[in-house]
Design a protein around this motif. Structure first.
Motif, PDB file in Angstrom:
ATOM      1  N   ARG A  40       6.672   5.638  -9.256  1.00 32.04           N
ATOM      2  CA  ARG A  40       7.747   4.646  -9.337  1.00 32.04           C
ATOM      3  C   ARG A  40       8.533   4.579  -8.036  1.00 32.04           C
ATOM      4  O   ARG A  40       8.943   3.501  -7.591  1.00 32.04           O
ATOM      5  CB  ARG A  40       8.673   5.005 -10.502  1.00 32.04           C
ATOM      6  N   PHE A  41       8.749   5.754  -7.401  1.00 32.16           N
ATOM      7  CA  PHE A  41       9.560   5.796  -6.187  1.00 32.16           C
ATOM      8  C   PHE A  41       8.723   5.916  -4.919  1.00 32.16           C
ATOM      9  O   PHE A  41       9.261   6.177  -3.844  1.00 32.16           O
ATOM     10  CB  PHE A  41      10.568   6.954  -6.280  1.00 32.16           C
ATOM     11  N   GLU A  42       7.417   5.676  -5.032  1.00 33.97           N
ATOM     12  CA  GLU A  42       6.517   5.702  -3.876  1.00 33.97           C
ATOM     13  C   GLU A  42       6.691   6.988  -3.069  1.00 33.97           C
ATOM     14  O   GLU A  42       6.757   6.961  -1.831  1.00 33.97           O
ATOM     15  CB  GLU A  42       6.757   4.477  -2.982  1.00 33.97           C
TER      16      GLU A  42
ATOM     17  N   LYS B 215       0.833  -1.202   0.000  1.00 31.09           N
ATOM     18  CA  LYS B 215       0.000   0.000   0.000  1.00 31.09           C
ATOM     19  C   LYS B 215       0.869   1.253   0.000  1.00 31.09           C
ATOM     20  O   LYS B 215       2.011   1.267   0.452  1.00 31.09           O
ATOM     21  CB  LYS B 215      -0.915  -0.005   1.219  1.00 31.09           C
ATOM     22  N   ALA B 216       0.302   2.321  -0.538  1.00 30.48           N
ATOM     23  CA  ALA B 216       1.033   3.580  -0.610  1.00 30.48           C
ATOM     24  C   ALA B 216       1.313   4.108   0.792  1.00 30.48           C
ATOM     25  O   ALA B 216       0.466   4.035   1.682  1.00 30.48           O
ATOM     26  CB  ALA B 216       0.210   4.595  -1.398  1.00 30.48           C
ATOM     27  N   THR B 217       2.522   4.634   0.991  1.00 32.59           N
ATOM     28  CA  THR B 217       2.882   5.226   2.273  1.00 32.59           C
ATOM     29  C   THR B 217       2.867   6.735   2.107  1.00 32.59           C
ATOM     30  O   THR B 217       3.640   7.288   1.318  1.00 32.59           O
ATOM     31  CB  THR B 217       4.276   4.764   2.721  1.00 32.59           C
ATOM     32  N   MET B 218       1.982   7.410   2.843  1.00 36.22           N
ATOM     33  CA  MET B 218       1.863   8.844   2.674  1.00 36.22           C
ATOM     34  C   MET B 218       1.074   9.461   3.821  1.00 36.22           C
ATOM     35  O   MET B 218       0.395   8.769   4.589  1.00 36.22           O
ATOM     36  CB  MET B 218       1.175   9.172   1.353  1.00 36.22           C
TER      37      MET B 218
ATOM     38  N   GLU C  23       1.459   4.537   7.281  1.00 32.32           N
ATOM     39  CA  GLU C  23       2.334   3.525   7.877  1.00 32.32           C
ATOM     40  C   GLU C  23       2.550   3.748   9.367  1.00 32.32           C
ATOM     41  O   GLU C  23       2.605   2.804  10.150  1.00 32.32           O
ATOM     42  CB  GLU C  23       3.687   3.514   7.167  1.00 32.32           C
ATOM     43  N   HIS C  24       2.683   5.011   9.793  1.00 28.08           N
ATOM     44  CA  HIS C  24       3.058   5.319  11.173  1.00 28.08           C
ATOM     45  C   HIS C  24       1.891   5.832  12.016  1.00 28.08           C
ATOM     46  O   HIS C  24       2.088   6.249  13.153  1.00 28.08           O
ATOM     47  CB  HIS C  24       4.177   6.358  11.184  1.00 28.08           C
ATOM     48  N   ASP C  25       0.691   5.799  11.461  1.00 25.04           N
ATOM     49  CA  ASP C  25      -0.502   6.269  12.161  1.00 25.04           C
ATOM     50  C   ASP C  25      -0.355   7.747  12.484  1.00 25.04           C
ATOM     51  O   ASP C  25      -0.209   8.557  11.585  1.00 25.04           O
ATOM     52  CB  ASP C  25      -0.752   5.426  13.417  1.00 25.04           C
ATOM     53  N   ARG C  26      -0.321   8.130  13.746  1.00 24.36           N
ATOM     54  CA  ARG C  26      -0.314   9.544  14.105  1.00 24.36           C
ATOM     55  C   ARG C  26       1.099  10.024  14.443  1.00 24.36           C
ATOM     56  O   ARG C  26       1.812   9.398  15.236  1.00 24.36           O
ATOM     57  CB  ARG C  26      -1.237   9.787  15.297  1.00 24.36           C
TER      58      ARG C  26
END
Length: 382
Positions: free
Chosen positions: A322-324, A16-19, A117-120
């Motif tokens: 490509r580089f997320e 999944k996308a990390t953002m 990814e890191h929530d809050r």
């Protein structure tokens, strides 16, 4: 390039996308309390002058640093303010006071966000306080972080014959159940940075609207070539300049720099091809350096003719996927917004900052369908 991206997309995604999905900024620059929701892979920020577009980029950059208080100094360098010379009080007034809303340093700056990814994530920058008298070496900003220079900075020193009481800036950072407490102490002798437990959650690359560093560009391209992906820069630049044959790193000018093969008898330094080529290379390399992180681009349209903006957005979109990497960019240009609408195929938002008569700033977010209606009707969305 788009076809190549579609065929290889699955090979370059890692789940999944990390953002960042949400952002809240309190007591920072122009913002008493600003909330931005619905963040996407690409986020274009608009609004009138002094609406706070660049300040949003700076807040995200602070959040990306895991609580490193030295980033506060780097923010002002992005705006053309180098490390000030003089007493701690002079430097604090120049570099720290301007970070706080209404120039009032009686409350903390808070930047928080919800990350996939890191929530809050929460960063608190506490107001500067006095912290004793300890002579310290001078710290100087470098591309990689903080360096130390022996001796006091020029013009520094006591103003009244007595040692100055150091000022201390403190950053508290929380990521999930972890936390860190970092300090930056400013004395008449220089800076001391203490980050005992960095909690960097994602990489952040800031691309100022001002000129960047050709040496830093060359370094990022060297890293890209080390991963056997140097061809991506050539392919990206050919979208704007089809005559380009290849790019190479040379040190003929005395320092590493990217040079271009245009089919002439000699190579040309990339800046000789114009601001647009240099700007596009800097954007592409910034995105590759921010893999799984954020790249923050101030005034993305700078250096480009409006007819090239669609190609620029195509390159930005495909490189970011490509580089997320997640992209935050500011613009003053309706043509830039129109080009984004035409070139981007989902996964983006337009966020317009609006400043009311009483100084409060709010954000109105447009999805792709909203932007389409606005563009076709010629509505004012800048």
């Amino acid at each position: 390039m788009r076809g190549a991206h579609r065929s290889n997309q699955a090979l370059h995604r890692t789940g999944k996308a990390t953002m960042l999905r949400q952002l809240r900024i309190r007591n920072f620059r122009l913002f008493d309390d600003l909330r931005i929701a619905g963040l996407e892979r690409i986020n274009l920020l608009g609004g009138r002058n002094n609406a706070g577009k660049t300040s949003v980029l700076e807040a995200v950059f602070l959040l990306s640093g895991g609580g490193n208080p030295h980033l506060a100094f780097r923010l002002n360098a992005f705006r053309g303010l180098d490390l000030a010379r003089g007493s701690p009080d002079v430097v604090a007034a120049t570099h720290w006071k301007t970070l706080f809303a209404n120039l009032e340093i009686d409350g903390a700056i808070t930047v928080s966000g919800v990350h996939t990814e890191h929530d809050r994530l929460v960063l608190d920058v506490l107001p500067p306080t006095r912290s004793g008298t300890i002579p310290l070496p001078q710290a100087v900003a470098t591309n990689g972080g903080v360096g130390v220079r022996e001796g006091p900075p020029p013009g520094a020193g006591r103003t009244d014959g007595e040692p100055m009481s150091p000022l201390e800036l403190r950053c508290l950072y929380r990521r999930g159940g972890e936390s860190t407490d970092a300090h930056l102490r400013l004395t008449s002798e220089g800076l001391e940075l203490s980050v005992p437990k960095p909690l960097v959650s994602f990489r952040g690359v800031f691309l100022s609207s001002r000129s960047g560093s050709p040496q830093e560009d060359a370094g990022r391209w060297a890293q890209l070539r080390q991963r056997k992906m140097g061809h991506l820069l050539t392919e990206a630049l050919r979208n704007v300049e089809p005559r380009l044959r290849a790019v190479e790193e040379l040190s003929a000018s005395g320092a590493p720099m990217i040079w271009a093969d245009m089919g002439l008898s000699e190579m040309l330094p990339l800046p000789a091809l114009g601001e647009g080529m240099t700007r596009l290379a800097r954007i592409v390399l910034g995105i590759t350096a921010a893999r799984h992180g954020v790249v923050l681009i101030d005034e993305i349209e700078n250096g480009f003719h409006h007819s090239a903006l669609g190609k620029v957005w195509t390159v930005v979109d495909e490189t970011a996927r490509r580089f997320e990497a997640q992209v935050f960019a500011t613009t003053h240009s309706f043509e830039c917004l129109s080009a984004a609408h035409a070139a981007l195929d989902g996964g983006w938002r337009y966020h317009r900052l609006e400043r009311s008569g009483d100084g409060e700033t709010s954000c109105v977010t447009f999805n792709a369908e909203d932007v389409e209606v606005a563009v076709h009707r010629g509505l004012e969305v800048r």
